[in-house]
Enzyme design. Structure first.
Site: not given
Ligand SMILES: *[C@@H]1O[C@H](CO)[C@@H](O)[C@H](O)[C@H]1NC(C)=O
Length: 381
Positions: A179, A201, A261, A264
């Protein structure tokens, strides 16, 4: 003996550099009072080791990046069993395989028909740097790059500014490859004029613990990838806001060539999404889950197939000039209409959560404008 002219030029360059380095502006919206490293003397880390030390210690610092800090290879590589998820229907044409993080490959998440494969990834990408409190990380021009490692503000770390930094290349070929920016259990985080690209990710994630006040502004989320979970060259895992008590302002961001997303939103997150631009989104932008409270105004949706995947939580999508006057009492202004070009529908008329904005610093809103994209990303301040 040096000539006086040389000495004068040297002093001039030093003064010129010191005067030019510092955080520019203040955060719009909820994280307005973020001060980061404040007036600490700007410091230039020599290498990734010094950068890591300065980011993680408990000293207030202004850390200036004027070059690329490349973490790839610094912690070796890992080869182990991962999977080709069912979603990867284009393995020979740029699909995204997965690392078996948290048994994701074996607990059913990879989908019926997924297969085990060997994966080799860079170890540095999957473990972010855990920042201490009171840090400003600033890039010079477009030269400040962190490659192969993410930043995480968590477990009580707070008051962090990340401005004009490009974070890139975290195992983009693998789901769970890393991330870019994580916030989880924090307060006062401001991400401004950054660029995020080629991430395995999430490009940004606010995890399950309370992250309180967060502002993401003028940042470019560049989803162009050769390893797309949706098999179309677009990155799926963009922005995930799932904190337990989070106030997030997204203003002036440019989110493009993504497929999901983006964002999201759920758990217990109040999101003010204002004057952002979504462009060339092959899947969805917003996914409004249970516990999400979203006001979206003054945004541009251009070539966005699905602006709203589902609305389980609350959404005010600024439906009409007359309805938008309801914002004034709580946000301090009438909400601005969103603008749409070659995009799907975006509908939400909930107003019963507007009182959550009371007493907060709320970002101002401008008319939706196609100039948002050009003002987002690195090298502009
Ligand atoms: C961060 O700065 C604030 C204000 O100066 C101070 O109260 C706090 O102790 C600092 N936090 C850390 C971890 O140094």
């Amino acid at each position: 003996m040096k000539s006086p002219t040389c000495i004068l030029v040297g002093i001039y360059i030093l003064i010129g550099q010191a005067a030019a380095v510092g955080v520019v502006g203040t955060a719009p919206g909820f994280a307005a009072s973020t001060t980061g490293g404040g007036s600490a003397t700007p410091q230039y880390p020599a290498d990734i080791a010094e950068l890591t030390t300065w980011l993680t210690d408990s000293t207030a610092r202004v850390i200036v990046l004027n070059k690329e800090y490349n973490f790839i290879g610094s912690e070796g590589t890992v080869t182990e069993t991962g999977c080709r998820p069912a979603s990867n229907t284009c393995p020979d044409d740029g699909g995204q395989d997965a690392i078996n993080h948290a048994d994701w490959c074996t607990n059913g998440n990879a989908g019926t028909g997924s297969t085990s494969i060997s994966v080799t990834y860079d170890a540095a990408g999957v473990t972010p740097i855990n920042l201490g409190s009171n840090k400003s990380i600033i890039g010079i021009g477009s030269s400040g790059v962190i490659k192969g490692k993410g930043l995480r503000i968590a477990n009580g770390a707070e008051n962090v500014i990340i401005q004009n930094i490009h974070i890139t290349d975290l195992n983009p070929q693998y789901i769970w490859g890393g991330d870019a920016i994580t916030v989880a259990g924090s307060d006062l985080v401001w991400v401004d004029h950054c660029k995020i690209s080629l991430i395995g990710r999430q490009m940004f994630v606010a995890g399950t613990t309370a992250s309180n006040r967060v502002t993401i502004s003028n940042t470019e989320f560049d989803g162009v990838t050769s390893w797309s979970a949706t098999c179309d060259g677009h990155h799926y895992w963009t922005i995930y806001l799932t904190g337990s008590n989070d106030l997030v302002t997204m203003k002036g961001n440019y989110i493009h060539h993504t497929s999901g997303r983006g964002p999201k939103v759920g758990s217990n997150t109040l999101l003010h999404a204002v004057n952002n631009e979504w462009y060339a989104v092959s899947g969805h932008a917003f996914d409004v889950n249970a516990g999400a409270y979203v006001v979206a105004e003054g945004n541009v949706f251009q070539n966005v197939v699905t602006p709203l995947l589902e609305k389980v939580g609350s959404l005010f999508a600024s439906p009409s000039t007359s309805a938008n006057t309801a914002c004034a009492a709580y946000l301090g202004h009438n909400c601005q209409l969103n603008a749409f070009g070659s995009s799907g529908t975006f509908v939400g008329t909930d107003t019963d959560f507007f009182s959550d904005f009371s007493g907060k610093t709320v970002a101002t809103a401008s008319t939706a404008s196609s100039s948002i994209a050009a003002a987002a990303g690195v090298g502009l301040i």
